[in-house]
Design an enzyme around this catalytic site. Sequence first.
Site, PDB file in Angstrom:
ATOM      1  CG  ASP A  39      -0.205  -0.138   2.523  1.00  0.00           C
ATOM      2  OD1 ASP A  39       1.029  -0.304   2.493  1.00  0.00           O
ATOM      3  OD2 ASP A  39      -0.853  -0.071   3.586  1.00  0.00           O
ATOM      4  CD  GLU A  40       5.772   1.298   1.819  1.00  0.00           C
ATOM      5  OE1 GLU A  40       6.711   2.081   1.601  1.00  0.00           O
ATOM      6  OE2 GLU A  40       5.900   0.175   2.332  1.00  0.00           O
TER       7      GLU A  40
END
Lengths: 324, 195
Positions: A240-241
């Site tokens: 989720d980066e």
Amino acid sequence: MAGCDNTDDMLDLLCPMHLRVDPSGVIAHAGPSLAKLRPAAPFAGTRFADRFDLLQPALSDAGAGLADMAGRRLRLRFRDRPATMLVGIAARDADGGAIVNLSFGISIVEAVRDYTLTIADFAPTDLAVELLFLVETKSAAMAALQQMSQRFNGARMAAEEQALTDPGTGLRNRRALDLALERMISDGQEFALMHVDLDRFKQVNDTLGHAAGDHVLRQAAHVMSVETRAEDTLARVGGDEFVLLFHRLCDRDRLGEIAARLIARLEMPIDWQGHRCGISASAGTAISIDYDNPSAARMLADADEALYAAKRAGRGRHRFHPDG
Amino acid sequence: MHGLIIQALQRFIVDTYGAGPWAAACRAMGLAGTEFEPMIVYDPALTDGLVDALSTGLSRPRPALLEDLGTYLVSTPKSAGFRRLLRFLGAGFEDFLHALDDLPDRARLAIPDMRLPVLALRSEGAGCYLLSCRSHLPGAGHVLVGVLRAMADDYGALATLDHRGETGGAEQVAVQVHVSRFAEARTFDLGARTG
């Protein structure tokens, strides 16, 4: 070929793996191919039951002779080594004894190897040679196919390695980001590097499952592309980066506005199959003009540090490196 | 032409002359790469062109090159399976010759789109045979000569072979078996060892 004088000669020719067993269960004669399997222990004069273990049909009556099993499918095994499996069929002969014709059945491949048999050991009507031919051709073809699969697999891995797109979101991947960063730094281009991390994404994944998580990621990627310019580089670098590269944009006020708008948009609930998925985002930014000699690793680490400062300050925030 | 056959040609060239001549022949044919897929059937003209390009590149006459290929196929340990297949066909060299007619059908049992040359043996008595070979690949008869020479050796038979050119669309190979057990045959058993 000369005419055959007696039944044994005839059967030797037609069924080289046959046995003639007398009414008392003693082997009277063995065909030449069968004899070849036990050159040191001739069959004639020995008891059938001492040489072979009859597996099927199971004998309820120990005294039952082979002749009683006439016409039935026999499965048997040599009692001594190699314990080759055989199939066979028996027929009652005129004296009340039996003629048993044997074949290797499915054990043909091992049998031929164990006994170094050649085509001459099989009757021309026996499909053993065809079967062996088929096995050999199949092995060659399988080996070629296996090689082909390995080559394709290698090519696929190389292609994946070369790929620049993140399949989940359609954004650039880590490799593409590294290439873009490297190019901008070596070109001496001014840029800002924003590290964005989604907050509460893990909860979505954990409570609604990976399909929901994937949907949220796609939506987040969509928001990022809407809120940035076409020339900017958007890359997904972890679960989720994300890392956003703003080309020729180093103005802190404008970057701050972009970050605030991005976070606000990401905080708007995302609908997934009637569920409202609420996430947020934190962001940290490093700007190339703050460095005498910008390096990719250094800027990534600094943006990361700013991101964690933002997270520590409470979720849904943005920080610069150095803070100021 | 079946990819497996082109791969066999490639193995022969690369093992004998190195990867350079093979790559050069592929380039001469205008191909982008040097690899062929084993289970794809290629245009026979492609194989034909490759053989010509190899013959030119290696300065070796086409018949000699094809005969070398035949010998290689039987004698290289890398295709021991091929040799075993051929040895399946007969217990002795003359048995083997008689069984050659069945070879294409036997190959098709396992690989349905494999088209080996159609072979027909005619016995002319006293160990003399005439073998006709019909193939998409001009010069396939020379490959056959190489295979037969190596197989005669394998069986320990003394035989002379002579490519008689083409008659009625089929290449003719004359085989004269002088002694069928001249030397000790190479040991052989039919057992297939997979892998």
